[in-house]
Enzyme design. Structure first.
Site, mmCIF file in Angstrom:
data_model
loop_
_atom_site.group_PDB
_atom_site.id
_atom_site.type_symbol
_atom_site.label_atom_id
_atom_site.label_comp_id
_atom_site.label_asym_id
_atom_site.label_seq_id
_atom_site.Cartn_x
_atom_site.Cartn_y
_atom_site.Cartn_z
ATOM 1 N NE ARG A 1 55.311 -23.419 -5.235
ATOM 2 C CZ ARG A 1 55.971 -22.846 -6.258
ATOM 3 N NH1 ARG A 1 55.429 -21.856 -6.935
ATOM 4 N NH2 ARG A 1 57.179 -23.261 -6.600
ATOM 5 C CE1 TYR B 1 39.289 -21.051 15.455
ATOM 6 C CE2 TYR B 1 40.640 -20.226 13.658
ATOM 7 C CZ TYR B 1 40.406 -21.155 14.655
ATOM 8 O OH TYR B 1 41.291 -22.180 14.862
ATOM 9 C CG ASP C 1 35.388 -16.306 8.086
ATOM 10 O OD1 ASP C 1 34.643 -17.201 7.647
ATOM 11 O OD2 ASP C 1 36.406 -16.535 8.769
ATOM 12 C CE LYS D 1 36.181 -24.794 11.093
ATOM 13 N NZ LYS D 1 37.486 -25.401 11.138
HETATM 14 O O1 P1T Z 1 40.911 -24.069 10.677
HETATM 15 P P1 P1T Z 1 41.075 -23.375 9.354
HETATM 16 O O2 P1T Z 1 40.614 -24.171 8.189
HETATM 17 O O3 P1T Z 1 42.443 -22.790 9.171
HETATM 18 O O4 P1T Z 1 40.055 -22.128 9.372
HETATM 19 C C1 P1T Z 1 40.174 -21.070 10.267
HETATM 20 C C2 P1T Z 1 38.817 -20.465 10.515
HETATM 21 C C3 P1T Z 1 38.453 -19.314 9.851
HETATM 22 N N1 P1T Z 1 37.257 -18.722 10.035
HETATM 23 C C4 P1T Z 1 36.350 -19.240 10.868
HETATM 24 C C5 P1T Z 1 35.034 -18.550 11.063
HETATM 25 C C6 P1T Z 1 36.623 -20.411 11.564
HETATM 26 O O5 P1T Z 1 35.693 -20.912 12.392
HETATM 27 C C7 P1T Z 1 37.900 -21.050 11.406
HETATM 28 C C8 P1T Z 1 38.264 -22.283 12.147
HETATM 29 N N2 P1T Z 1 37.467 -22.531 13.269
HETATM 30 C C9 P1T Z 1 37.606 -23.589 14.128
HETATM 31 C C10 P1T Z 1 38.541 -24.539 13.999
HETATM 32 C C11 P1T Z 1 36.627 -23.634 15.234
HETATM 33 O O6 P1T Z 1 36.456 -24.691 15.868
HETATM 34 O O7 P1T Z 1 36.000 -22.612 15.496
#
Ligand code: P1T
Length: 379
Positions: A49, A102, A174, A199
């Site tokens: 951790r 998001y 972001d 992503k």
């Molecule tokens: O899904 P996660 O890894 O927790 O990430 C969240 C997140 C944060 N910032 C942006 C710009 C994002 O697009 C996302 C997650 N987005 C999707 C799952 C989507 O389909 O838009």
């Protein structure tokens, strides 16, 4: 010696393994590490951790690619965001958030952080004065997405860094949609870069993860403390998959951009499409800022069809574009933000239009993608 982006993506944080010569960093799939004596962990590793060598490789590589001094990785993008919010904000503090973001990020502020006394104001990020007007004496962070999800709005990172500096607040960007290959917010004055590494960074739709990258050593040590204290870390195998994906980021992004440019052009000329949202189009309101701060314009395109039912039908009609949430993988995805990724913003200032369709353009043969959209729009 300074290295280029592609070299760093393949080598930063990744020397061949000292003991075996393994060229690829091993997956240190272990929860704990043997210690030679009480208080003498080998190479500083004691418990996964707190630190794990595979995660360290990923963290170093991401920091190098974003031009930061410290990278920290997490179980998801939202886990990274939550750790950042709870490191920086206390009850009574305030955050400026995007009026397009998001849905899960909005939900984290509106349904989680707010309950703990952190208030927020949604502002239009493309309007620098609107962001300045949203700042209060309690503002600790200005939270930026650029390009935004799902409307592909563009915010001027350097200008907003000035607003944040004047306010004594951190500028958080972001960078999920652009990836560090297309845009490097720290060099433009941002204090923190956030990623959903699920992503483009991972790039193969096979792992969920998140990251923070910073330059300031005091903020880095506060975040490192919270990463361990809150424990929302990614596991060694997830870190390894993400690191493997990262090696090809530059070549993937070039192809994502090539394909997206062709598809955006096709959609602009399509009689059933009423609006195409892609920052690479010269008539996009953020195009000039995008040219200034991005290398190219990415693989995300949204478009409108003037009617919710028509938008849903197109999402249901594609055969090669897979109907699914998420983005940034090598395969093309299509979705209806209003009922899928952004259902959580319904009824809020961030609500998205019902006739909106979002594409994550993959790296398949462009002609095949065009043919699929053509038949889906006809149907
Ligand atoms: O899904 P996660 O890894 O927790 O990430 C969240 C997140 C944060 N910032 C942006 C710009 C994002 O697009 C996302 C997650 N987005 C999707 C799952 C989507 O389909 O838009």
């Amino acid at each position: 010696m300074t290295f280029g982006f592609e070299t760093l993506a393949i080598h930063a944080g990744q020397e061949p393994d000292e003991r075996t010569g393994a060229v690829i960093p091993p997956i240190f799939q272990t929860s704990t590490f043997a210690q030679d004596a009480v208080g003498s962990p080998r190479l500083g590793y004691e418990y996964s951790r707190s630190a794990n060598p595979t995660r360290d490789s990923l963290q170093e590589c991401l920091a190098a690619l974003e031009g930061g001094s410290r990278g920290l990785t997490f179980a998801s993008g939202l886990a990274a965001e939550d750790t950042l919010i709870r490191t920086v904000c206390r009850p009574g503090d305030h955050v400026v958030i995007p009026d397009d973001a998001y849905g899960g990020t909005y939900r984290l502020f509106a349904k989680v952080a707010q309950v703990w006394g952190v208030s927020w104001t949604a502002a239009k990020l493309s309007d620098v004065e609107a962001v300045r007007a949203a700042v209060t004496p309690e503002t600790k962070m200005i939270w930026v997405e650029t390009p935004t999800n799902p409307l592909l709005g563009i915010a001027d990172i350097a200008a907003l860094a000035g607003v944040a500096r004047d306010a004594g607040a951190l500028l958080v960007v972001d960078n999920t949609f652009a990836s560090p290959y297309l845009q490097q917010p720290l060099a433009l004055g941002a204090d923190v870069v956030v990623h959903s590494t699920t992503k483009y960074v991972g790039g193969h739709s096979d792992v969920v993860g998140g990251a923070l990258v910073v330059n300031d050593s005091d903020l880095a040590s506060r975040l490192t403390f919270h990463q361990n204290a809150m424990g929302a870390i990614n596991g060694p195998f997830d870190a390894w998959l993400t690191l493997r994906g990262l090696k090809t980021l530059a070549v993937r992004m070039e192809r994502h951009c090539d394909n997206a440019e062709r598809i955006a052009e096709f959609l602009v000329g399509h009689p059933k499409v009423t609006q195409v949202l892609y920052p690479g189009l010269p008539n996009h309101p953020g195009h000039e800022v995008a040219v200034k701060q991005m290398r190219r314009f990415g693989g995300m395109i949204s478009f409108r069809l003037g009617d919710t039912d028509r938008a849903i039908a197109v999402c249901n009609n594609t055969k090669l574009f897979t109907l699914a949430e998420s983005l940034g993988g090598i395969e093309s995805l299509i979705e209806h933000p209003g009922q899928m990724t952004h259902a959580s913003v319904a009824g809020s200032a961030l609500e998205v239009p019902g006739d909106l369709v979002r594409l994550s353009v993959g790296i398949e043969t462009a002609d095949d993608l065009l043919a699929d959209l053509d038949q889906a729009l006809r149907g």
